[in-house]
Design a protein around this motif. Structure first.
Motif, PDB file in Angstrom:
ATOM      1  N   ARG A  52      49.983  22.061 -32.694  1.00 24.93           N
ATOM      2  CA  ARG A  52      50.109  20.828 -32.025  1.00 24.93           C
ATOM      3  C   ARG A  52      49.122  20.236 -31.689  1.00 24.93           C
ATOM      4  N   PRO A  53      48.584  19.059 -32.352  1.00 27.04           N
ATOM      5  CA  PRO A  53      47.311  18.509 -31.774  1.00 27.04           C
ATOM      6  C   PRO A  53      47.062  17.951 -30.651  1.00 27.04           C
ATOM      7  N   GLY A  54      46.232  18.270 -29.891  1.00 25.40           N
ATOM      8  CA  GLY A  54      46.076  17.826 -28.569  1.00 25.40           C
ATOM      9  C   GLY A  54      46.564  18.865 -27.548  1.00 25.40           C
ATOM     10  N   THR A  55      47.339  19.948 -27.622  1.00 33.20           N
ATOM     11  CA  THR A  55      47.624  20.699 -26.813  1.00 33.20           C
ATOM     12  C   THR A  55      47.160  22.124 -26.729  1.00 33.20           C
ATOM     13  N   LEU A  56      47.141  22.677 -25.613  1.00 32.64           N
ATOM     14  CA  LEU A  56      46.401  24.052 -25.355  1.00 32.64           C
ATOM     15  C   LEU A  56      47.508  25.279 -25.773  1.00 32.64           C
ATOM     16  N   PRO A  57      47.112  26.272 -26.482  1.00 29.16           N
ATOM     17  CA  PRO A  57      47.932  27.247 -26.913  1.00 29.16           C
ATOM     18  C   PRO A  57      48.418  28.019 -25.722  1.00 29.16           C
ATOM     19  N   ALA A  58      49.627  28.580 -25.815  1.00 31.88           N
ATOM     20  CA  ALA A  58      50.138  29.175 -24.628  1.00 31.88           C
ATOM     21  C   ALA A  58      49.483  30.352 -23.991  1.00 31.88           C
ATOM     22  N   ALA A  59      48.852  31.084 -24.895  1.00 26.64           N
ATOM     23  CA  ALA A  59      47.937  32.245 -24.671  1.00 26.64           C
ATOM     24  C   ALA A  59      46.686  31.679 -23.781  1.00 26.64           C
ATOM     25  N   THR A  60      46.053  30.592 -24.050  1.00 26.85           N
ATOM     26  CA  THR A  60      45.100  30.066 -23.477  1.00 26.85           C
ATOM     27  C   THR A  60      45.484  29.454 -21.974  1.00 26.85           C
ATOM     28  N   ALA A  61      46.627  28.969 -22.087  1.00 21.41           N
ATOM     29  CA  ALA A  61      46.966  28.236 -20.711  1.00 21.41           C
ATOM     30  C   ALA A  61      47.133  29.408 -19.728  1.00 21.41           C
ATOM     31  N   GLU A  62      47.794  30.328 -20.220  1.00 25.43           N
ATOM     32  CA  GLU A  62      47.829  31.677 -19.164  1.00 25.43           C
ATOM     33  C   GLU A  62      46.423  32.216 -18.874  1.00 25.43           C
ATOM     34  N   ARG A  63      45.672  32.442 -19.833  1.00 23.10           N
ATOM     35  CA  ARG A  63      44.200  32.791 -19.375  1.00 23.10           C
ATOM     36  C   ARG A  63      43.454  31.944 -18.407  1.00 23.10           C
ATOM     37  N   ALA A  64      43.744  30.597 -18.573  1.00 22.91           N
ATOM     38  CA  ALA A  64      43.041  29.583 -17.687  1.00 22.91           C
ATOM     39  C   ALA A  64      43.656  29.633 -16.363  1.00 22.91           C
ATOM     40  N   ALA A  65      45.078  29.754 -16.241  1.00 22.67           N
ATOM     41  CA  ALA A  65      45.816  30.027 -15.173  1.00 22.67           C
ATOM     42  C   ALA A  65      45.308  31.144 -14.167  1.00 22.67           C
ATOM     43  N   THR A  66      45.142  32.177 -14.885  1.00 22.23           N
ATOM     44  CA  THR A  66      44.784  33.380 -14.119  1.00 22.23           C
ATOM     45  C   THR A  66      43.442  32.899 -13.496  1.00 22.23           C
ATOM     46  N   ASP A  67      42.621  32.527 -14.421  1.00 23.16           N
ATOM     47  CA  ASP A  67      41.035  32.363 -13.916  1.00 23.16           C
ATOM     48  C   ASP A  67      40.910  31.353 -12.925  1.00 23.16           C
TER      49      ASP A  67
END
Length: 439
Positions: A52-67
């Motif tokens: 989905r162009p322009g969106t973050l993958p769910a796994a990336t969003a989870e890692r970024a949220a943690t960090d």
């Protein structure tokens, strides 16, 4: 009535902070977006989309949220805002920090332009109620500049009932302006052009105010709304742009549809044209302005195509999704690809490399059509001489093969304009071959 060409520019709101303070407020407003963009820069590859162009993958969003100690929902919202503000740029399926991030700590004007780009895209921040007709949502978006002007002129809180009353009046005016077809049944006319549904408008007003609050353009209290210093400044800037441009020789363009506005700017210098584009954009919702510019670009006038994308360069980040979608249209594809490459920070000297040979040739013919329709013979000859090809016969072979609908007219105009009889003869022969379908 005041002459629109001599009306004075509005004065800055009383107590408007200095530009440096406004820039710091914008930095604070976009602090999470900057943190997320810098995080993606430190984790290359994690910001690639998942189809989905322009969106973050769910796994990336989870890692970024943690960090970053945010929720995944906050990360996704920050990502969308960062893209709209020009902090993030998409290169194919990979996201990279944009030029604006590099200038974030040192360039106040870059920061303010980024925040204004987000402000302009307020209606994209949160989806409108899905059960309401898109036409009604569009009417509310189109009416919001009047509400923002009221908030700016009030220099203080305005009650939600007062805003709702003004919204209802403005939407009714818009419907009356568009009701051009007489109705045999008066009740049908009342349903279409009469007063809008108050309940629907109340919901949409809450949505609009919430979206504007989400970009820190206003604050919401119990049944009232107040522009923030950033919001008040942004509305003033747009009013000033409109008034200043209205006093220019081409100032009447502000109230024109996109095609007329673009033609009115065709012979202006680049700087003056950009000022006109900014004023025209400031006078209407960004979403409808983008759609109108792209609609003008899809017409038969090649000059409008080039000018429309020049105006879209002034829009900046909010136009990126629509321009990316326009790249699927063969007529707009070369223009869209060049726009996207420039938006993504490509070197101006290398930007043409994003086009295939066929796309470059198609663009050359389209530009020649614009010159033939609106330019002078000398410009047309220079356009031929500027073509980057080994020989004119080779260029003509490629022009014949590309299938542009204006090929014959362009070649005939070139043959008539060129002073070299031998070259003009070759061009006329190519025009005849295209016209008759010969080799």
């Amino acid at each position: 009535m005041t002459n629109r060409r001599t009306r004075p520019a509005p004065r800055p709101p009383a107590g408007t902070p200095a530009p440096a303070e406004l820039a710091n407020r914008a930095r604070a407003s976009l602090a999470d977006e900057v943190r997320l963009t810098r995080w993606t820069a430190a984790h290359p590859g994690d910001a690639s989309d998942d189809g989905r162009p322009g969106t973050l993958p769910a796994a990336t969003a989870e890692r970024a949220a943690t960090d970053l100690r945010l929720t995944p929902g906050q990360i996704r919202a920050a990502w969308d805002r960062a893209r709209l503000a020009g902090l993030v740029e998409m290169h194919g399926t990979s996201a990279r920090p944009g030029w604006r991030l590099r200038a974030w700590d040192s360039d106040d004007s870059a920061v303010l332009r980024g925040w204004v780009a987000l402000f302009d895209a307020w209606s994209l921040i949160h989806p409108a109620p899905a059960d309401l007709a898109p036409e009604v949502v569009a009417e509310v978006v189109e009416a919001m500049p009047q509400l923002l002007s009221l908030l700016q002129l009030s220099a203080g809180p305005v009650t939600v009932p007062a805003l709702l009353d003004l919204l209802g009046q403005r939407v009714a005016e818009l419907r009356d302006e568009r009701c051009e077809v007489p109705y045999e049944n008066p009740e049908d006319a009342a349903d279409t052009a009469g007063a809008p549904d108050p309940a629907a408008l109340a919901r949409l007003l809450r949505w609009a105010l919430g979206a504007l609050a989400a970009v820190d353009a206003l604050t919401l209290g119990p049944k009232r709304a107040t522009l923030t210093p950033l919001g008040s400044w942004a509305v003033w800037v747009k009013l000033e742009q409109i008034c200043v441009a209205a006093q220019s020789p081409a100032g009447g363009n502000i109230e024109q549809p996109a095609a007329n506005m673009l033609l009115g700017c065709a012979r202006l210098t680049p700087g003056a044209a950009r000022a006109e584009y900014r004023a025209w954009l400031a006078a209407r919702p960004v979403g409808s302005a983008i759609a109108e510019l792209l609609q003008a670009a899809r017409g038969e006038d090649a000059l409008l195509r080039g000018l429309a994308f020049e105006a879209l360069r002034v829009v900046g980040a909010p136009a990126e999704p629509d321009v990316r979608a326009a790249a699927a249209d063969p007529t707009l594809r070369p223009y869209a690809l060049l726009w996207l490459a420039e938006h993504d920070g490509a070197d101006p000297e290398d930007v043409q490399e994003v086009l295939t040979r066929e796309e470059s040739t198609w663009l050359w013919v389209d530009t020649a059509a614009a010159v033939a329709d609106h330019g002078e013979n000398e410009l047309l000859v220079r356009h031929l001489d500027s073509a980057v090809r080994t020989t004119v016969p080779h260029l003509l072979d490629e022009v014949r093969a590309v299938g542009h609908p204006r090929t014959v007219q362009v070649l005939v105009a070139l043959a008539a304009a060129h002073p070299d009889p031998a070259l003009a003869k070759a061009v006329r022969r190519a025009a005849f071959q295209v016209h008759t379908g010969g080799a």
